[in-house]
Write a protein that holds these residues in place. Structure first.
Motif, mmCIF file in Angstrom:
data_model
loop_
_atom_site.group_PDB
_atom_site.id
_atom_site.type_symbol
_atom_site.label_atom_id
_atom_site.label_comp_id
_atom_site.label_asym_id
_atom_site.label_seq_id
_atom_site.Cartn_x
_atom_site.Cartn_y
_atom_site.Cartn_z
ATOM 1 N N ASP A 36 6.596 -14.533 -9.295
ATOM 2 C CA ASP A 36 7.442 -14.347 -8.146
ATOM 3 C C ASP A 36 6.672 -13.807 -6.922
ATOM 4 O OD1 ASP A 36 7.364 -11.733 -8.727
ATOM 5 O OD2 ASP A 36 9.001 -11.495 -9.864
ATOM 6 N N ALA A 37 7.077 -12.978 -5.933
ATOM 7 C CA ALA A 37 6.264 -12.646 -4.679
ATOM 8 C C ALA A 37 5.181 -11.473 -5.322
ATOM 9 C CB ALA A 37 7.197 -12.030 -3.915
ATOM 10 N N SER A 38 5.650 -10.884 -6.575
ATOM 11 C CA SER A 38 4.575 -10.015 -6.795
ATOM 12 C C SER A 38 4.000 -10.083 -8.218
ATOM 13 C CB SER A 38 5.106 -8.611 -6.625
ATOM 14 O OG SER A 38 6.200 -8.616 -7.246
ATOM 15 N N HIS A 39 4.404 -11.166 -8.796
ATOM 16 C CA HIS A 39 3.918 -11.599 -10.294
ATOM 17 C C HIS A 39 3.150 -13.049 -10.479
ATOM 18 C CE1 HIS A 39 6.928 -8.316 -11.002
ATOM 19 N NE2 HIS A 39 5.992 -8.049 -12.143
ATOM 20 N N GLU A 40 2.048 -13.051 -10.839
ATOM 21 C CA GLU A 40 1.319 -14.044 -11.105
ATOM 22 C C GLU A 40 1.064 -14.193 -12.710
ATOM 23 O OE1 GLU A 40 0.147 -17.038 -10.521
ATOM 24 O OE2 GLU A 40 -0.132 -16.993 -8.231
ATOM 25 N N GLU A 70 2.444 6.619 -13.945
ATOM 26 C CA GLU A 70 2.411 5.236 -13.072
ATOM 27 C C GLU A 70 1.952 5.733 -11.667
ATOM 28 O OE1 GLU A 70 2.645 2.148 -13.568
ATOM 29 O OE2 GLU A 70 3.765 1.739 -15.366
ATOM 30 N N LEU A 71 1.031 5.347 -11.134
ATOM 31 C CA LEU A 71 0.768 5.764 -9.738
ATOM 32 C C LEU A 71 1.150 4.638 -9.022
ATOM 33 C CD1 LEU A 71 -2.269 7.670 -8.290
ATOM 34 C CD2 LEU A 71 -1.361 5.515 -7.237
ATOM 35 N N ASP A 72 2.221 4.778 -8.149
ATOM 36 C CA ASP A 72 2.656 3.946 -7.078
ATOM 37 C C ASP A 72 2.248 4.061 -5.784
ATOM 38 O OD1 ASP A 72 4.233 3.082 -9.562
ATOM 39 O OD2 ASP A 72 5.829 4.003 -8.834
ATOM 40 N N VAL A 73 1.921 2.807 -4.984
ATOM 41 C CA VAL A 73 1.851 3.230 -3.556
ATOM 42 C C VAL A 73 3.083 2.801 -2.728
ATOM 43 C CG1 VAL A 73 0.379 2.166 -1.858
ATOM 44 C CG2 VAL A 73 -0.573 2.542 -3.878
ATOM 45 N N GLN A 74 3.311 3.576 -1.851
ATOM 46 C CA GLN A 74 4.440 2.915 -0.832
ATOM 47 C C GLN A 74 4.139 1.702 -0.406
ATOM 48 O OE1 GLN A 74 5.714 5.194 2.811
ATOM 49 N NE2 GLN A 74 7.624 5.903 1.701
ATOM 50 N N CYS A 75 5.246 0.762 -0.346
ATOM 51 C CA CYS A 75 4.877 -0.519 0.019
ATOM 52 C C CYS A 75 4.237 -0.395 1.251
ATOM 53 C CB CYS A 75 6.083 -1.495 -0.360
ATOM 54 S SG CYS A 75 5.733 -3.195 0.068
ATOM 55 N N LEU A 76 3.183 -1.067 1.484
ATOM 56 C CA LEU A 76 2.434 -1.515 2.951
ATOM 57 C C LEU A 76 3.118 -2.607 3.624
ATOM 58 C CD1 LEU A 76 -1.196 0.093 2.032
ATOM 59 C CD2 LEU A 76 0.900 1.228 3.165
ATOM 60 N N ILE A 77 3.715 -3.348 2.841
ATOM 61 C CA ILE A 77 4.162 -4.575 3.413
ATOM 62 C C ILE A 77 5.304 -4.259 4.356
ATOM 63 C CG2 ILE A 77 5.255 -6.918 3.015
ATOM 64 C CD1 ILE A 77 2.296 -6.776 2.033
ATOM 65 N N CYS A 94 11.487 -4.934 0.147
ATOM 66 C CA CYS A 94 11.156 -6.140 0.520
ATOM 67 C C CYS A 94 10.882 -6.881 -0.718
ATOM 68 C CB CYS A 94 9.973 -6.306 1.445
ATOM 69 S SG CYS A 94 8.511 -5.725 0.842
ATOM 70 N N ALA A 95 10.699 -8.134 -0.827
ATOM 71 C CA ALA A 95 10.642 -9.046 -2.042
ATOM 72 C C ALA A 95 9.241 -8.592 -2.805
ATOM 73 C CB ALA A 95 10.142 -10.565 -1.673
ATOM 74 N N VAL A 96 8.430 -8.057 -2.224
ATOM 75 C CA VAL A 96 6.970 -7.324 -2.822
ATOM 76 C C VAL A 96 7.498 -6.315 -3.629
ATOM 77 C CG1 VAL A 96 4.570 -6.757 -2.625
ATOM 78 C CG2 VAL A 96 5.389 -8.681 -1.064
ATOM 79 N N CYS A 97 8.011 -5.387 -3.086
ATOM 80 C CA CYS A 97 8.261 -4.192 -3.900
ATOM 81 C C CYS A 97 9.585 -4.378 -4.473
ATOM 82 C CB CYS A 97 8.473 -2.779 -2.922
ATOM 83 S SG CYS A 97 9.610 -2.831 -1.717
ATOM 84 N N LYS A 98 10.502 -5.481 -4.523
ATOM 85 C CA LYS A 98 11.588 -5.524 -5.134
ATOM 86 C C LYS A 98 12.533 -4.833 -4.776
ATOM 87 C CE LYS A 98 10.518 -8.196 -9.115
ATOM 88 N NZ LYS A 98 9.429 -8.367 -9.377
ATOM 89 N N GLN A 99 12.599 -4.319 -3.315
ATOM 90 C CA GLN A 99 13.564 -3.565 -2.467
ATOM 91 C C GLN A 99 13.399 -2.041 -2.871
ATOM 92 O OE1 GLN A 99 14.649 -5.440 -0.164
ATOM 93 N NE2 GLN A 99 14.334 -7.417 -1.213
ATOM 94 N N GLY A 131 -1.887 -6.790 3.744
ATOM 95 C CA GLY A 131 -0.609 -7.267 4.164
ATOM 96 C C GLY A 131 -0.083 -8.515 3.669
ATOM 97 N N ILE A 132 -0.467 -9.132 2.636
ATOM 98 C CA ILE A 132 -0.132 -10.297 2.131
ATOM 99 C C ILE A 132 1.090 -10.116 1.439
ATOM 100 C CG2 ILE A 132 -0.526 -12.076 0.434
ATOM 101 C CD1 ILE A 132 -3.625 -10.999 0.849
ATOM 102 N N ASP A 133 2.218 -10.935 1.804
ATOM 103 C CA ASP A 133 3.488 -10.752 1.452
ATOM 104 C C ASP A 133 4.060 -11.505 0.111
ATOM 105 O OD1 ASP A 133 3.959 -13.210 2.616
ATOM 106 O OD2 ASP A 133 5.221 -12.440 4.217
ATOM 107 N N ASP A 134 3.090 -12.306 -0.403
ATOM 108 C CA ASP A 134 3.386 -13.103 -1.582
ATOM 109 C C ASP A 134 2.171 -13.398 -2.415
ATOM 110 O OD1 ASP A 134 4.113 -15.160 -3.250
ATOM 111 O OD2 ASP A 134 5.805 -15.428 -2.058
ATOM 112 N N ILE A 135 2.284 -12.935 -3.482
ATOM 113 C CA ILE A 135 0.807 -12.970 -4.333
ATOM 114 C C ILE A 135 0.449 -14.476 -4.671
ATOM 115 C CG2 ILE A 135 2.226 -13.136 -6.574
ATOM 116 C CD1 ILE A 135 0.383 -11.033 -7.744
#
Ligand code: FA5
Length: 340
Positions: free
Chosen positions: A202-206, A259-266, A272-277, A322-326
């Motif tokens: 999906d947008a964040s999984h390959e 888990e170190l998470d980054v606030q979604c930069l997209i 959004c789709a990248v951070c699964k809302q 700023g790539i919105d789809d992996i």
């Protein structure tokens, strides 16, 4: 009387030929004098009404005028053609002695670029850059990382199994094991490379993505050391403050784990789709190395401890650029890649 007007018309036509600004004006000057309804023709028609002597004289006069006009037209046309050729030659000028432009140069893929930047950063901090096999043994990918055969963590990473019991590594963590086996403590290493998972894209999984493993084994390594390196890493890549959050994370090979998470930069955190809302992107799981993992690789956990992290390099590239789809990253579309 006729003589005078022939001379006058001839000099007017000659002047028009000389002054014509373009081919159309030249043509209209020609038609006016030499055309079927032109003034030379009109005079010729009148000749029937003249006496034989008059006709002869007028005929000579008209022939003379016609010849001069035709010569002037021809000269002007030749001159225009020469000027047009001159202009074309000047426009299409080519220096055949110049060196050939040579093959078009490509550039590095955005993931390679970030990988090299991180290799340079960690090298400068005394870390070795290690490489490990993509086809791994079950032992290095799971057992040696404290993930026993019946452990549910094996199901967390959908594995591509190969004939003969080997597998495509599901993470870069087996290179920790190989580093400890090969180099022993004290150890500072990173290991960038590909990992493979049999999961839906999906947008964040390959199914094929890049990670960068990091490990430090020394005496009295603490969470403070871990956080220092994480912050240094993120500052180097983003060149500015990014909002992160640290939360507990479970991995059998670290204790405690984070888990170190980054606030979604997209989307800037709104979802959004990248951070699964959710507004956050999982980027950098890490923790202090579980003593069992050290022991299994022949390191005495009473003497040594360490930290490890598994950076999601492909996702980091997405955040940085700023790539919105992996799927763009390995889609092979040059229109996408040429933007970097
Ligand atoms: C691991 O793979 C652990 N080996 C990381 C680790 C190393 C933890 C050392 C502690 C110590 P995880 O499955 O969460 O963890 O993957 C790590 C990162 O890889 C994720 O945060 C994410 O950024 C990236 N990642 C995981 N799956 C995919 C995928 N299918 N596509 C793209 N990136 C992925």
């Amino acid at each position: 009387m006729l003589d005078g007007s022939i001379e006058e018309l001839e000099s007017r036509s000659l002047a028009r030929i000389a002054a014509a600004a373009d081919a159309a004006e030249l043509e209209s000057a020609r038609v006016e004098a030499l055309g079927r309804k032109g003034w030379l023709g009109q005079f010729s028609k009148e000749m029937g009404r003249l006496s034989p002597e008059e006709r002869k004289r007028l005929g000579q006069l008209l022939n003379g005028a016609r010849e001069r006009l035709e010569a002037a037209l021809e000269a002007r046309q030749r001159q225009d053609a020469a000027a047009a050729l001159e202009a074309r030659l000047a426009g299409e000028w080519l220096d055949v002695t110049l060196p050939a432009p040579g093959p078009r140069r490509g550039h590095l893929h955005p993931i390679t670029r970030i990988q090299r930047e991180l290799e340079a950063l960690f090298s400068s901090l005394g870390f070795a850059v290690l490489d490990g096999p993509e086809v791994e043994t079950e032992y290095h990918n799971f057992d040696a990382l404290n993930i026993p055969r019946d452990h549910p963590a094996r199901d967390m990473q959908d594995t591509f199994w190969l004939e003969g019991g080997n597998l495509l590594r599901t993470h870069t963590s087996p290179v920790q094991v190989r580093g400890m086996e090969r180099l022993g403590p004290p150890l500072r290493m990173i290991a960038p490379g590909r990992a493979f998972r049999n999961e839906s894209v999906d947008a964040s999984h390959e199914h094929t993505f890049y990670q960068l493993e990091g490990m430090m084994v020394d005496r009295e390594v603490s969470v403070a050391h871990l956080l220092y390196f994480m912050k240094t890493l993120l500052a180097a890549i983003f060149g500015r403050e990014v909002t992160v959050r640290l939360r507990p994370g479970y991995f059998p090979f670290v204790e405690p784990g984070f888990e170190l998470d980054v606030q979604c930069l997209i989307c800037g955190g709104v979802g959004c789709a990248v951070c699964k809302q959710s507004g956050w992107v999982e980027l950098l799981p890490c923790g202090l190395v579980n003593p069992n993992v050290l022991r299994m690789s022949g390191i005495d956990p009473e003497q040594w401890n360490g930290f490890a992290f598994g950076l999601g390099l492909t996702r980091l590239a997405m955040m940085r650029y700023g790539i919105d789809d992996i799927r763009h990253l390995q889609g092979g579309d040059l229109r996408f890649l040429e933007q970097f």
